[in-house]
Design a protein around this motif. Sequence first.
Motif, short mmCIF file in Angstrom:
data_model
loop_
_atom_site.label_atom_id
_atom_site.label_comp_id
_atom_site.label_asym_id
_atom_site.label_seq_id
_atom_site.Cartn_x
_atom_site.Cartn_y
_atom_site.Cartn_z
N ALA A 20 -3.67 -8.39 -1.27
CA ALA A 20 -4.63 -7.28 -1.37
C ALA A 20 -4.12 -6.28 -2.41
O ALA A 20 -2.92 -6.06 -2.54
CB ALA A 20 -4.80 -6.60 -0.02
N VAL A 21 -5.05 -5.68 -3.14
CA VAL A 21 -4.70 -4.71 -4.17
C VAL A 21 -4.85 -3.30 -3.63
O VAL A 21 -5.88 -2.96 -3.03
CB VAL A 21 -5.57 -4.91 -5.43
N VAL A 22 -3.82 -2.48 -3.84
CA VAL A 22 -3.83 -1.08 -3.43
C VAL A 22 -3.92 -0.23 -4.70
O VAL A 22 -3.04 -0.28 -5.54
CB VAL A 22 -2.57 -0.70 -2.64
N ASP A 23 -5.02 0.53 -4.82
CA ASP A 23 -5.12 1.53 -5.89
C ASP A 23 -4.46 2.78 -5.35
O ASP A 23 -5.03 3.49 -4.52
CB ASP A 23 -6.58 1.79 -6.24
N THR A 24 -3.23 3.04 -5.76
CA THR A 24 -2.44 4.13 -5.18
C THR A 24 -3.00 5.51 -5.47
O THR A 24 -2.66 6.48 -4.79
CB THR A 24 -0.99 4.09 -5.69
N ARG A 25 -3.83 5.60 -6.52
CA ARG A 25 -4.32 6.89 -6.97
C ARG A 25 -3.15 7.85 -7.23
O ARG A 25 -3.30 9.07 -7.17
CB ARG A 25 -5.33 7.47 -5.99
N ASP A 26 -2.00 7.26 -7.46
CA ASP A 26 -0.77 7.99 -7.76
C ASP A 26 -0.41 9.02 -6.69
O ASP A 26 0.18 10.06 -6.97
CB ASP A 26 -0.85 8.66 -9.14
N PHE A 27 -0.76 8.70 -5.44
CA PHE A 27 -0.48 9.59 -4.31
C PHE A 27 -0.30 8.74 -3.06
O PHE A 27 -1.28 8.26 -2.49
CB PHE A 27 -1.62 10.59 -4.12
N VAL A 28 0.95 8.54 -2.66
CA VAL A 28 1.26 7.68 -1.52
C VAL A 28 2.08 8.47 -0.52
O VAL A 28 3.17 8.96 -0.85
CB VAL A 28 2.02 6.42 -2.00
N ARG A 29 1.56 8.60 0.71
CA ARG A 29 2.27 9.34 1.76
C ARG A 29 2.30 8.49 3.04
O ARG A 29 1.54 8.70 3.98
CB ARG A 29 1.59 10.68 2.06
N PRO A 30 3.21 7.51 3.09
CA PRO A 30 3.33 6.71 4.31
C PRO A 30 3.94 7.53 5.44
O PRO A 30 4.51 8.60 5.21
CB PRO A 30 4.28 5.58 3.89
#
Length: 165
Positions: free
Chosen positions: A120-130
């Motif tokens: 699956a492809v994740v478009d991070t939108r340059d903002f990742v907060r796991p």
Amino acid sequence: MTLYRSVSRAAVTGVSLGHRELSAADHWILALDPAPSWACTHLVQTPFPHVAISLSGVSAETAPELRAAADAAAAGRSGRAVVFPGSERLVGSLTVSDVLSLSAIDRVEVLGSGVAGDDAVVDTRDFVRPQYRGGDLVLVTTPAAGGVLVPFETREPTPCCADHA
């Protein structure tokens, strides 16, 4: 590719500056020089509702009245990760497999659907907060246009009832 597993939380410092919003705490964390090697935000209630911070690789001062909140942030493995090993690499569109191999994220989930497939492809939108959940660092995503996944938390969330008069 670098694998990041078993992220060390040695020398964790709890900090509470009374930030009322996650974005303000994020801004403070990202402006630190030197940058922390790891940093999380925590919603706390003591002595009032606000965002406390836990981080490693940096020390910071906390006012005495906010010490309990800072201590709570430093205790245990929980929180919303702002800076973590590999976080700087999570830009643009990446496969779930890439997200897992390039960063300390243990699992990518699709909201309400379970674990995302490796392709699956994740478009991070340059903002990742796991967020830490059960000792694992988990990125929650949601389906988006074009068949990609996007992080559930966005950089600029729409306030509840924003379009209601």
